[in-house]
Design an enzyme around this catalytic site. Structure first.
Site, PDB file in Angstrom:
ATOM      1  CG  ASP A 129      -1.917   1.129   1.193  1.00 28.69           C
ATOM      2  OD1 ASP A 129      -2.104   1.732   0.125  1.00 28.69           O
ATOM      3  OD2 ASP A 129      -2.493   1.426   2.247  1.00 28.69           O
ATOM      4  CG  ASP A 137      -4.888   2.178  -2.825  1.00 29.70           C
ATOM      5  OD1 ASP A 137      -3.915   1.605  -2.297  1.00 29.70           O
ATOM      6  OD2 ASP A 137      -5.561   3.059  -2.252  1.00 29.70           O
ATOM      7  CG  HIS A 151      -3.235   1.478   6.606  1.00 30.73           C
ATOM      8  ND1 HIS A 151      -4.335   2.291   6.787  1.00 30.73           N
ATOM      9  CD2 HIS A 151      -2.941   1.557   5.287  1.00 30.73           C
ATOM     10  CE1 HIS A 151      -4.706   2.818   5.629  1.00 30.73           C
ATOM     11  NE2 HIS A 151      -3.875   2.388   4.699  1.00 30.73           N
ATOM     12  CD  GLU A 154      -5.597   6.447  -0.521  1.00 31.35           C
ATOM     13  OE1 GLU A 154      -6.752   6.021  -0.380  1.00 31.35           O
ATOM     14  OE2 GLU A 154      -4.688   6.123   0.251  1.00 31.35           O
ATOM     15  CD  GLU A 155      -2.824   5.296   2.866  1.00 26.26           C
ATOM     16  OE1 GLU A 155      -3.942   5.377   3.405  1.00 26.26           O
ATOM     17  OE2 GLU A 155      -2.388   4.243   2.361  1.00 26.26           O
TER      18      GLU A 155
HETATM   19 ZN   LIG Z   1      -3.679   2.678  -0.367  1.00 26.87          ZN
END
Ligand SMILES: [Zn+2]
Length: 457
Positions: free
Chosen positions: A282, A343, A415, A316-317
């Site tokens: 990610d 993604d 994450h 993006e996050e």
């Molecule tokens: Zn992502």
């Protein structure tokens, strides 16, 4: 080297009048034999590492990626910057103080305010579901640390993550509105390791901003057992900070269309990552997949009719890069024929969702034929989303697609500190590159009009 020679031979041997489907099949074969995408994500995660948006590492990641894309032969590569607020993690800790002192594995949510240096110590109020928290009366959590232990269900397509999303994004403000002084929640994750999963929160206007962190799943279980036995006191200490006027950086690389260059097939991924791991699945993998796919299209003897634009979104996050891109390029929306973002990790694509009516069109049939040998199913249902960074373009009327990967174990790693390169399987990554190469090529070469298909009945 042997591979490269074979690859070049396969691509340059294309007859000039080859049908688009034949070329798509050759792109699939070339992708499966090509290691450029893997080398890209290996280089990014090794030479840059974590790339939290708004930091110097994210700027270096943009420069590094732009250099790789220039070397790969794109016609134009540029870096676009946008203003953003950067959030930075500091030290973080939590512990049960009473009745049985012990350390809890936690990580701050992106955007969380800090606690006082000595931390916050309070009794917990534990909710086994987010719905139960929402049913709590105003004032019922005064002075307490709210804890939500709702579980995320494992699905191949990630459905469980969307369903659990509000626990992380909205939970802190909902707890604060009811009087809580801090917020903890079971990680949005499907594994049983003690690595908590970070991710962004969204504070609501008018609600007090309280510190918020994710617990690892075993620690959430432990708090459930403890609270079932009586009163539990927890201390949470987070030393987060923010830089109000930071910059984000999105990288754009194009293959200019040979006949209608103003028409754009946009394939994206996000270059920023969380700071705990190295952002391999990610979303270093996604960047490698779409850039690798376009690089192969660029190796063909002739550019496709339309422009293929790769966009590596820079934040993006933290929810900045999609809106920033649409703000800067929304005027082009009518010329973007389709857009999609990779993604969802590094595993194989298992299903392709297209805009309404496209699967049954000549385009959809051709694409289905090109990707069937990869084990990919053409979905009868239209794509509802093209990805987080694509959503603002979708609102401007851009048709979207979704190349859905096998995400069965994606949320074991997502994450966490465990998001590292070793989780990527080269062959699965290459399959995803093949799927994106065939899709983007056919969309750019065949002249399909997804907007017109959407109006058919
Ligand atoms: Zn992502």
């Amino acid at each position: 080297m042997r591979y490269i020679v074979a690859l070049l031979a396969a691509l340059t041997a294309l007859p000039a009048a080859a049908q688009p489907l034949d070329t798509a099949k050759r792109l699939v074969a070339a992708a499966l034999a090509d290691s450029w995408a893997y080398e890209f994500v290996a280089g990014l995660t090794t030479e840059i590492g974590p790339r939290l948006a708004g930091t110097d590492a994210a700027r270096r990641a943009a420069e590094w990626s732009a250099a790789r894309l220039r070397e790969a032969g794109f016609d134009e590569v540029r870096i676009e910057s946008f203003p953003m607020r950067a959030w930075l993690r500091g030290t973080e800790s939590a512990a049960v103080i009473a009745p049985s002192p012990q350390t809890l594995a936690v990580t701050a949510l992106g955007g969380s305010v800090a606690t006082a240096p000595e931390g916050i110590e309070a009794e917990i109020a534990l909710f086994r579901s987010y719905g139960e928290l929402l049913l709590a009366a105003p004032g019922s959590l005064d002075g307490k640390i709210a804890v939500v232990t709702q579980r995320q269900t494992r699905f191949m397509d990630g459905t469980g993550y969307g369903a659990a999303g509000p626990v992380r994004r909205a939970g802190p403000s909902e707890a604060a509105k009811r009087g809580a002084v801090a917020y903890l929640h079971r990680s949005l994750g499907t594994a049983d390791h003690r690595l908590p999963h970070t991710g962004a929160l969204n504070y609501q206007e008018g609600a007090p901003r309280i510190p918020a962190a994710a617990l690892s799943n075993p620690d959430a279980d432990q708090l459930e057992r403890l609270s079932a036995r009586g009163t539990v006191r927890v201390r949470l200490a987070l030393a987060t900070s923010a830089v109000e006027s930071a910059q984000g950086f999105t990288v754009v690389a194009e293959l200019k269309g040979s006949e209608t260059p103003e028409e754009i097939v946009l394939i994206g991924a996000h270059l920023d990552s969380w700071d705990l791991g190295t952002g391999a699945i990610d979303d270093g993998a996604g960047c490698a997949i779409v850039a690798g796919a376009a690089k192969l299209i660029g190796s063909l003897p002739r550019r496709p009719k339309r422009t293929v634009r790769v966009v590596l979104f820079g934040a993006e996050e933290m929810d900045y890069s999609g809106p920033a891109y649409a703000a800067a390029h929304g005027g082009q929306a009518a010329k973007i024929v389709i857009a999609g973002e990779s993604d969802f990790g590094a595993r194989k694509v298992v299903q392709i969702q297209l805009p309404p009516n496209a699967t049954a069109s000549m385009f959809g049939r051709g694409l289905g034929a090109a990707v069937a040998p990869l084990g990919i199913v053409m979905s009868p249902a239209p794509a509802l989303t093209g990805g987080a960074d694509i959503r603002p373009l979708q609102r401007l009327g851009v048709p979207v697609m979704s190349l859905r990967q096998n995400g069965i174990d994606y949320f074991d790693i997502h994450h966490t500190a465990n998001d590292t390169l070793d989780k990527i399987d080269r062959a699965e990554l290459a399959q995803a590159v093949a799927a994106w190469a065939a899709t983007a090529y056919l969309a750019a070469e065949t002249g399909v009009d997804f907007r017109a298909l959407g109006h058919e009945r």
